[in-house]
Scaffold this active site. Structure first.
Site, mmCIF file in Angstrom:
data_model
loop_
_atom_site.group_PDB
_atom_site.id
_atom_site.type_symbol
_atom_site.label_atom_id
_atom_site.label_comp_id
_atom_site.label_asym_id
_atom_site.label_seq_id
_atom_site.Cartn_x
_atom_site.Cartn_y
_atom_site.Cartn_z
ATOM 1 N N GLN A 182 0.820 -1.216 0.000
ATOM 2 C CA GLN A 182 0.000 0.000 0.000
ATOM 3 C C GLN A 182 0.857 1.270 0.000
ATOM 4 O O GLN A 182 0.459 2.299 -0.558
ATOM 5 C CB GLN A 182 -0.978 0.009 1.184
ATOM 6 C CG GLN A 182 -0.358 -0.015 2.574
ATOM 7 C CD GLN A 182 -0.128 -1.424 3.103
ATOM 8 O OE1 GLN A 182 0.018 -2.372 2.327
ATOM 9 N NE2 GLN A 182 -0.101 -1.559 4.407
ATOM 10 N N ASN A 229 10.430 -6.706 1.305
ATOM 11 C CA ASN A 229 10.205 -8.133 1.105
ATOM 12 C C ASN A 229 9.743 -8.393 -0.332
ATOM 13 O O ASN A 229 9.697 -7.495 -1.166
ATOM 14 C CB ASN A 229 9.204 -8.673 2.129
ATOM 15 C CG ASN A 229 7.846 -7.983 2.037
ATOM 16 O OD1 ASN A 229 7.475 -7.431 0.995
ATOM 17 N ND2 ASN A 229 7.099 -7.998 3.115
ATOM 18 N N SER A 258 17.752 -10.061 0.802
ATOM 19 C CA SER A 258 19.196 -9.864 0.793
ATOM 20 C C SER A 258 19.937 -11.172 0.529
ATOM 21 O O SER A 258 19.458 -12.263 0.833
ATOM 22 C CB SER A 258 19.644 -9.282 2.139
ATOM 23 O OG SER A 258 20.969 -8.845 2.066
ATOM 24 N N GLN A 310 24.107 -11.746 6.857
ATOM 25 C CA GLN A 310 23.062 -11.587 5.852
ATOM 26 C C GLN A 310 21.882 -12.510 6.116
ATOM 27 O O GLN A 310 20.739 -12.167 5.843
ATOM 28 C CB GLN A 310 23.622 -11.850 4.455
ATOM 29 C CG GLN A 310 24.550 -10.760 3.968
ATOM 30 C CD GLN A 310 23.914 -9.378 4.038
ATOM 31 O OE1 GLN A 310 24.297 -8.576 4.888
ATOM 32 N NE2 GLN A 310 22.956 -9.100 3.205
ATOM 33 N N HIS A 342 18.888 -11.161 8.101
ATOM 34 C CA HIS A 342 17.998 -10.154 7.517
ATOM 35 C C HIS A 342 16.566 -10.657 7.442
ATOM 36 O O HIS A 342 15.623 -9.928 7.749
ATOM 37 C CB HIS A 342 18.474 -9.775 6.112
ATOM 38 C CG HIS A 342 19.327 -8.545 6.078
ATOM 39 N ND1 HIS A 342 18.861 -7.309 6.444
ATOM 40 C CD2 HIS A 342 20.619 -8.378 5.721
ATOM 41 C CE1 HIS A 342 19.840 -6.421 6.318
ATOM 42 N NE2 HIS A 342 20.907 -7.040 5.881
ATOM 43 N N GLU A 376 24.431 -10.068 -4.833
ATOM 44 C CA GLU A 376 24.252 -8.695 -4.348
ATOM 45 C C GLU A 376 25.524 -8.243 -3.637
ATOM 46 O O GLU A 376 26.080 -7.187 -3.922
ATOM 47 C CB GLU A 376 23.062 -8.645 -3.392
ATOM 48 C CG GLU A 376 22.855 -7.290 -2.738
ATOM 49 C CD GLU A 376 21.823 -7.326 -1.622
ATOM 50 O OE1 GLU A 376 21.314 -6.251 -1.270
ATOM 51 O OE2 GLU A 376 21.545 -8.414 -1.088
ATOM 52 N N HIS A 377 25.972 -9.036 -2.670
ATOM 53 C CA HIS A 377 27.213 -8.776 -1.934
ATOM 54 C C HIS A 377 28.209 -9.896 -2.241
ATOM 55 O O HIS A 377 27.838 -11.072 -2.224
ATOM 56 C CB HIS A 377 26.970 -8.746 -0.422
ATOM 57 C CG HIS A 377 25.915 -7.781 0.018
ATOM 58 N ND1 HIS A 377 24.622 -8.169 0.298
ATOM 59 C CD2 HIS A 377 25.967 -6.445 0.223
ATOM 60 C CE1 HIS A 377 23.919 -7.117 0.668
ATOM 61 N NE2 HIS A 377 24.700 -6.046 0.623
ATOM 62 N N ASP A 380 27.253 -1.934 4.628
ATOM 63 C CA ASP A 380 25.874 -1.745 5.074
ATOM 64 C C ASP A 380 25.703 -0.465 5.875
ATOM 65 O O ASP A 380 24.620 0.114 5.896
ATOM 66 C CB ASP A 380 25.436 -2.933 5.942
ATOM 67 C CG ASP A 380 24.702 -3.993 5.147
ATOM 68 O OD1 ASP A 380 24.504 -3.793 3.942
ATOM 69 O OD2 ASP A 380 24.325 -5.022 5.733
ATOM 70 N N GLU A 425 13.525 8.087 -45.081
ATOM 71 C CA GLU A 425 12.588 7.481 -44.122
ATOM 72 C C GLU A 425 11.139 7.861 -44.413
ATOM 73 O O GLU A 425 10.231 7.435 -43.706
ATOM 74 C CB GLU A 425 12.954 7.892 -42.688
ATOM 75 C CG GLU A 425 14.227 7.224 -42.192
ATOM 76 C CD GLU A 425 14.475 7.415 -40.706
ATOM 77 O OE1 GLU A 425 15.272 6.652 -40.149
ATOM 78 O OE2 GLU A 425 13.864 8.332 -40.098
ATOM 79 N N HIS A 445 10.000 16.449 -41.603
ATOM 80 C CA HIS A 445 11.338 16.553 -41.025
ATOM 81 C C HIS A 445 12.286 17.240 -42.026
ATOM 82 O O HIS A 445 13.066 18.118 -41.663
ATOM 83 C CB HIS A 445 11.888 15.155 -40.686
ATOM 84 C CG HIS A 445 11.366 14.587 -39.404
ATOM 85 N ND1 HIS A 445 10.062 14.252 -39.218
ATOM 86 C CD2 HIS A 445 12.009 14.290 -38.240
ATOM 87 C CE1 HIS A 445 9.898 13.761 -37.990
ATOM 88 N NE2 HIS A 445 11.068 13.776 -37.380
#
Length: 427
Positions: free
Chosen positions: A186, A209, A233, A255, A258, A322-323, A356, A410, A415
């Site tokens: 939301q 998430n 993560s 990690q 997380h 990611e890491h 981090d 074209e 143009h």
């Protein structure tokens, strides 16, 4: 953790599979909430805040008095740490500023590129079991350096209708303009469409998430840009017998704590190291306050032995972590040959935790294999490159005929006419 010994290349796709749901599994829920927020605005936000966060809020806007109260609830020690991190992040991201690029492509044809800030940005900051106030530093600091005029922040309220004081303190410190007690799908929908209270933004940043990740992807269908599809993560460590076993285990667990859908992977050519790390993980895991979360994440995680360095780097690039932590004797090989990683941490004394929090680099990074095509958040993430050009009489004469020929080829006569009229005026 699952131990895998020298997997065949044809099996890598299954071996490296992430524990994530697909967009199709979540998309129906996201679309339902998006449509309600689009039509009903704040009423829909109230409904879903009650449903998912268990609190009925009359107003989502955080007041000045709430921010003042938060300032008194954050310890001086934590404030000092946040300010140190802010300073390092400012230093690193300020260094990313670039000058205007100007070139005369032909005589009398002046072209240049300038960067301008995105005017309205939205930040999503997870709350719940781990209120990520550090992510505010990573997003609001470069936004301020870029010159973004409006910085809106959404974060889920707790059962008492409050946001963690450290989140409020950090947001205020970093120049966030408005803070709202809204979380989840939301919140993303609110920033996408705008409601009576929450303004519509042009680009949304921040981790979350799997539901938040899909919500951000759906937001792009409604004309709002996002930083990247950042989801749960993940971390990959490549290590050999020169690595400190306790350090490696601590990085994996850092990690894993997380969330239950996080994933960590150790890649090594050494069976001995893998065995030692496995034992050390068990020892450290039992001492963690978030043991239950980390334990579930570790069930998704892998200990992978490969036969040599070439096989290791190929597997790492196929995963695109990611890491990425490099703790090996031949570190140059693994640094020079990495193609797909969000952020790289080198040596025994460079924990992922440094990035981090306080080293200065950004921790908002591509996950789920998106490191193959996305960069982590940086100063340019908050800016747009705009091109400019100015032609003199000499300039239009130098390139005008080429434009006419190309436009005619074209089939775009208008143009061509736009150039022909100018050229005729100069005769």
């Amino acid at each position: 953790m699952q131990k895998i010994d020298n997997p065949d290349r044809k099996d890598w796709k299954d071996v490296l599979k992430r524990p994530t749901q697909t967009v199709s599994d979540i998309e129906a829920t996201v679309n339902t909430i998006f449509e309600e927020v689009k039509v009903n605005g704040d009423l829909a936000l109230k409904k879903y805040t009650q449903k998912f966060d268990g609190i009925n809020l009359e107003d989502f806007l955080v007041t000045a008095s709430e921010i003042e109260e938060a300032n008194t609830l954050v310890s001086e020690e934590l404030k000092s740490a946040i300010q140190l991190a802010k300073s390092n992040i400012e230093t690193f991201h300020s260094a990313q500023k670039t000058d205007r690029v100007t070139v005369e492509t032909s005589k009398g044809v002046q072209c240049w590129q300038e960067k301008r800030p995105i005017q309205k940005i939205g930040l999503y900051i997870p709350g719940g079991t781990a209120p990520l106030f550090s992510t505010i530093l990573m997003l609001a600091v470069p936004a301020a350096i870029a010159g973004c005029k409006e910085i809106v922040l959404c974060s889920p309220p707790d059962s008492e209708g409050r946001i963690n004081p450290a989140i409020l303190y950090t947001a205020n410190l970093c120049g966030v303009t408005r803070i709202f007690k809204v979380g989840g799908i939301q919140a993303i929908a609110g920033m996408t469409f705008g409601t009576e209270r929450i303004p519509q933004v042009y680009k949304i940043f921040g981790p979350g998430n799997q539901f938040v990740t899909v919500a951000k992807q759906i937001a792009t269908k409604h004309g709002v840009a996002i930083d990247m599809p950042a989801g749960p993560s993940e971390l990959l460590v490549v290590a050999d017998d020169t690595a400190n076993t306790a350090f490696v285990a601590s990085d994996l667990l850092s990690q894993a704590e997380h969330g239950t859908d996080s994933q960590v992977i150790l890649v090594s050519t050494s069976r001995q190291l893998i065995h030692a790390v496995e034992k050390e993980v068990e020892v450290q895991l039992n001492a963690l306050p978030r043991k239950d979360i980390a334990e579930k994440a570790m069930a998704n995680s892998k200990l992978i032995r490969v036969k040599d360095d070439v096989m290791a780097i190929d597997l790492i690039n196929a995963y695109g972590p990611e890491h990425y932590i490099v703790c090996v004797e031949n570190e140059d090989f693994y640094i020079e040959n990495i193609c797909n990683a969000g952020s790289v941490f080198i040596g025994n004394y460079t924990p992922e935790s440094a990035g981090d929090y306080a080293s200065g680099t950004n921790h908002t990074l591509p996950t789920n294999g998106y490191a193959k095509q996305y960069s982590g958040v940086n100063l340019d993430s908050f800016m747009k490159s705009m091109t400019f050009q100015k032609l003199s009489k000499e300039g239009i004469m130098n390139i005008g005929n080429a434009i006419e020929v190309m436009a005619e080829a074209e089939g775009l006569q208008a143009h061509k006419n736009a150039v022909t009229l100018r050229l005729n005026s100069l005769e």
